[in-house]
Write a protein that holds these residues in place. Structure first.
Motif: not given
Length: 202
Positions: A22-39
């Motif tokens: 039904x949607x991403x977990x809060x951990x999913x969002x945190x990891x995705x944002x962190x990877x984007x910030x350091x991409x």
């Protein structure tokens, strides 16, 4: 003992799939944002090339050809000899059925380096890489720890590539590991059972 643990891992894989459909977990969002910030933009294209080279279809075809060739060389077509192929095929089948059933959306273009329209759970890249290593592990008669270590490193590296590109959620990676580990333990349990049966026939 291996079979129950393997089945538990598969149950956890299914439970995680039901949780994230039904949607991403809060951990999913945190990891995705962190990877984007350091991409690092300059690494996106090399990462896409690695992702393309380790595409599930390529890994599956190459893996099946190698396993069939090894069976042909050893003229080994008994049930135990076919378990690595059965493990690999099971991983592929469950992966594709899961993608259809859970129908989980990929990360949005807000966090992804590019958008992928296919479904997300589990990561087929990680599942197929881990399944190939697991099949190799099941086939091998020695150096098993080294094979397990290499498989773990390669599957993790491929998973990190997917997270770096932002085309998978962290829970997709976790689900792939649960599925692959579960199948490995189940097939190891079946292998032990077949070995006992064969010894009783002698």
């Amino acid at each position: 003992m291996l079979l129950p643990i393997g089945l538990l891992s598969i149950v956890l894989f299914v439970e995680l799939g039901l949780l994230v459909r039904t949607g991403p977990l809060s951990l999913d969002n945190s990891v995705a944002i962190r990877f984007k910030a350091h991409r690092i933009i300059g690494l996106v294209e090399p990462a896409r090339i690695i992702s393309a080279l380790t595409a599930p279809f390529i890994v599956f075809v190459v893996g099946v050809i190698i396993l069939l060739f090894l069976n042909y060389l050893n003229n080994s077509w008994y049930p135990r000899d076919l378990l690595p192929l059965a493990l690999f095929g099971s991983a592929a089948l469950i992966s594709f059925i899961s993608k259809w059933y859970f129908n989980r959306s990929r990360p949005s273009i807000d966090v992804a380096a590019y958008f992928d329209f296919t479904t997300s759970y589990p990561s087929a890249h990680v599942t197929f890489a881990a399944a190939a290593g697991s099949a190799w592990l099941l086939y091998a008669t020695k150096w098993k720890f080294l094979i397990f270590l290499i498989t773990s490193v390669v599957a993790t590296f491929i998973g990190i590539i997917q997270l770096f590109l932002g085309i998978h959620w962290f829970s997709d990676f976790a689900g792939s590991i649960l599925l692959s580990l579960g199948l490995l333990l189940i097939f190891y349990g079946v292998d032990d059972w077949l070995a006992e049966r064969e010894s009783s026939w002698l």
